[in-house]
Scaffold this active site. Structure first.
Site, PDB file in Angstrom:
ATOM      1  N   SER A 140       3.971   3.753  -0.443  1.00 44.58           N
ATOM      2  CA  SER A 140       5.145   3.713  -1.655  1.00 44.58           C
ATOM      3  C   SER A 140       4.400   4.225  -2.715  1.00 44.58           C
ATOM      4  O   SER A 140       3.224   4.340  -2.888  1.00 44.58           O
ATOM      5  CB  SER A 140       5.432   2.223  -2.166  1.00 44.58           C
ATOM      6  OG  SER A 140       6.226   2.433  -3.262  1.00 44.58           O
ATOM      7  N   TYR A 153       2.438  -5.874  -5.305  1.00 42.60           N
ATOM      8  CA  TYR A 153       3.123  -5.059  -4.317  1.00 42.60           C
ATOM      9  C   TYR A 153       2.119  -3.531  -4.451  1.00 42.60           C
ATOM     10  O   TYR A 153       2.070  -2.808  -3.644  1.00 42.60           O
ATOM     11  CB  TYR A 153       4.431  -4.927  -4.371  1.00 42.60           C
ATOM     12  CG  TYR A 153       5.185  -3.811  -3.813  1.00 42.60           C
ATOM     13  CD1 TYR A 153       5.500  -4.125  -2.500  1.00 42.60           C
ATOM     14  CD2 TYR A 153       5.638  -2.420  -4.510  1.00 42.60           C
ATOM     15  CE1 TYR A 153       6.114  -3.011  -1.868  1.00 42.60           C
ATOM     16  CE2 TYR A 153       6.269  -1.536  -3.628  1.00 42.60           C
ATOM     17  CZ  TYR A 153       6.432  -1.875  -2.448  1.00 42.60           C
ATOM     18  OH  TYR A 153       7.232  -1.097  -1.403  1.00 42.60           O
TER      19      TYR A 153
END
Length: 262
Positions: A140, A153
C-alpha cells in the site's frame, strides 16, 4: 489443465484477490484460490470454470491461524504446478494508534506481515530450485506515508515493500521475479471491515482498474508498481536518493553534526 503456471491467490474471495483470479483465469492460468469464506470461494470458482475453462481449486484457510498457514504452506511446497504466488490477503486498521485494541493490532500484523512472509518462505526454495517463479506482494502507498495516520497498518505495508525489495535483491539473480504492488484507496470490502465508509474517501480507484494496472506492471517486470502515481520519475528519484545514502551508512564515526564541538 493449462500448460501455463498455476496461480495461488490469497484473500481471493472478493475485491483485489477475486479480480486477480478473474484476470489470470482469462489469461489461461489454472488457479488455487485461498480465503476463509468457502461459500464465496466456491461461487467464484464455479463462475471462472464456466467462463474460462481453467482448473480452479479452492482452499479454505484462515491465514491468521497456524493450521491455516501450514495448510497453504504445504500446498505451495508440494504443488509444482504453482508458479506464481499472489500474497493479497490483508486487513486494515481502524482509528489511531491509541484507539486500537492490542489484540486487533496483533491480528493485523499476523495477516499482513507473518502470513506473506511464511508463504513466500514456503515457495521460494522450490522456485529457486527450478530457476523460475513469481511472488506478487500487495502492499500500500500508506507504507510510504506516515502522514496518513495509520501507524500499525502503514508499518505492515512498509514491511511488505521492504520484504519485496529484499527478496528481489536476493532471489532475482536466481531467476525469481518479485513484484510489490502499492495501491492507494481502492473500492473493496476492506473499508467496511475496518469500520470506514469508502464513499467518504477521495480518490478511490475501482478494483478492476487497480488490478489491470498492477498486471501491466507485472508484464513489464516492474519490481515496484504504484498504480495511482502519475509521475514515475518521482519514484525513481525517491529510489535514487535512498540508494545514494547507502554507501554513507558504513562509518566508524558519528556524523560531524552529532559530535560535540571541542
Amino acid at each position: 489443465m493449462s500448460d501455463k503456471p498455476a496461480i495461488l491467490i490469497t484473500g481471493a474471495s472478493s475485491g483485489i484477490g477475486a479480480t486477480y483470479a478473474d484476470r489470470f483465469a482469462r489469461r489461461g492460468h489454472d488457479l488455487v484460490l485461498v480465503a476463509r469464506d468457502a461459500e464465496r470461494l466456491a461461487a467464484l470458482a464455479d463462475r471462472l470454470r464456466a467462463e474460462t475453462g481453467v482448473v480452479v481449486d479452492v482452499l479454505r484457510a484462515d491465514l491468521t491461524a497456524e493450521a491455516g498457514l501450514v495448510q497453504v504452506e504445504s500446498r505451495l511446497r508440494e504443488d509444482r504446478r504453482i508458479g506464481v504466488l499472489v500474497n493479497n490477503a490483508g486487513v486494515a486498521g481502524h482509528g489511531g494508534f491509541l484507539d486500537q485494541d492490542p489484540a486487533a493490532a496483533a491480528a493485523l500484523v499476523a495477516l499482513n506481515v507473518t502470513a506473506p512472509t511464511r508463504l513466500a518462505s514456503a515457495v521460494a526454495p522450490r522456485f529457486v530450485q527450478s530457476g523460475t517463479g513469481t511472488i506478487v506482494n500487495i502492499g500500500s502507498v500508506v507504507g510510504l506515508a506516515p502522514e496518513f495516520g495509520m501507524a500499525v497498518y502503514g508499518a505492515t505495508k512498509a514491511f511488505v515493500l521492504f520484504l519485496s525489495q529484499g527478496l528481489q535483491q536476493e532471489l532475482g539473480p536466481k531467476g525469481i521475479y518479485i513484484q510489490a504492488v502499492l495501491p492507494a484507496a481502492t473500492r473493496t470490502e476492506i473499508w467496511k471491515r475496518s469500520g470506514r465508509d469508502v464513499n467518504a474517501l477521495q480518490g478511490v480507484m475501482e478494483v478492476g482498474e487497480l488490478v489491470d494496472a498492477a498486471l501491466a506492471g507485472f508484464d513489464r517486470r516492474e519490481s515496484v508498481t504504484i498504480p495511482p502515481l502519475p509521475d514515475a520519475g518521482q519514484w525513481s528519484a525517491f529510489e535514487a536518493a535512498r540508494i545514494a545514502m547507502v554507501p554513507n551508512f558504513a562509518q566508524s564515526r558519528a556524523a560531524e553534526r552529532y559530535r560535540a564541538s571541542a
